[in-house]
Design an enzyme around this catalytic site. Structure first.
Site, PDB file in Angstrom:
ATOM      1  CB  CYS A  10      -0.987  -0.015   1.170  1.00 47.08           C
ATOM      2  SG  CYS A  10      -0.268   0.183   2.810  1.00 47.08           S
ATOM      3  NE  ARG A  16      -4.495   1.296   1.712  1.00 45.46           N
ATOM      4  CZ  ARG A  16      -4.411   1.911   0.541  1.00 45.46           C
ATOM      5  NH1 ARG A  16      -5.357   1.730  -0.367  1.00 45.46           N
ATOM      6  NH2 ARG A  16      -3.382   2.704   0.260  1.00 45.46           N
ATOM      7  CG  ASP A 128      -4.857   5.224   2.974  1.00 49.40           C
ATOM      8  OD1 ASP A 128      -4.972   4.869   4.170  1.00 49.40           O
ATOM      9  OD2 ASP A 128      -3.835   5.767   2.526  1.00 49.40           O
TER      10      ASP A 128
END
Length: 159
Positions: A10, A16, A128
């Site tokens: 990420c 994440r 996100d």
């Protein structure tokens, strides 16, 4: 199944991708596949290098039984594309950046998007949660659990 090396990616490697790493490790352990998978995570930036996962993500993941123990590190385009069998980005922007970093068609062929493995996700990418509230972290974990389930099924079929 031969051992597969998987890298989750990420932007900053604090929400994440470390959560995806923990979720897949947990599922692999429960299914007796832990010795068949090597799982890690990295970020496209080095903003948080050496830091643990975001505290909020740790709290939400812990409620579901996942421990986020990795420390943030940036993607190493040379080593990571050579070493890992699969490099899995969380969103379209991550995928575009990974494709930019990849050198050659062999490297590009290792790139996947997390939700490609989700059979019933309502979103096409893992958003996100960094600038949002608790519901964002829960949504990410929901998507990661569904996607990791699909990833395990994919690995069992294709490896």
């Amino acid at each position: 199944m031969e051992k597969k090396k998987i890298l989750f990616v990420c932007l900053g490697n604090i929400c994440r991708s470390p959560a995806a790493e923990a979720v897949l490790k947990g599922m692999a352990q429960r299914e007796g596949l832990a010795d068949k998978l090597e799982i890690d995570s990295a970020g496209l930036t080095d903003y948080h290098e050496g830091e643990p996962a975001d505290k909020r993500m740790q709290v939400h993941a812990k409620k579901r039984g996942y421990q986020l123990t990795s420390l943030s590190r940036p993607v190493d385009p040379i080593k990571d594309f050579d070493y890992y069998d699969m490099i899995i980005g969380m969103d379209d922007q991550n995928i575009r950046e990974l494709e930019r970093l990849a050198q050659g068609s062999q490297a590009v062929s290792k790139i996947f998007k997390m939700t490609d493995f989700c059979h019933d996700c309502s979103l096409e990418e893992v958003p996100d949660p960094y600038y949002g509230g608790a519901e964002g972290f829960e949504l990410v974990l929901d998507l990661l659990e569904k996607s990791c389930r699909g990833l395990i099924d994919f690995l069992k079929e294709h490896v």
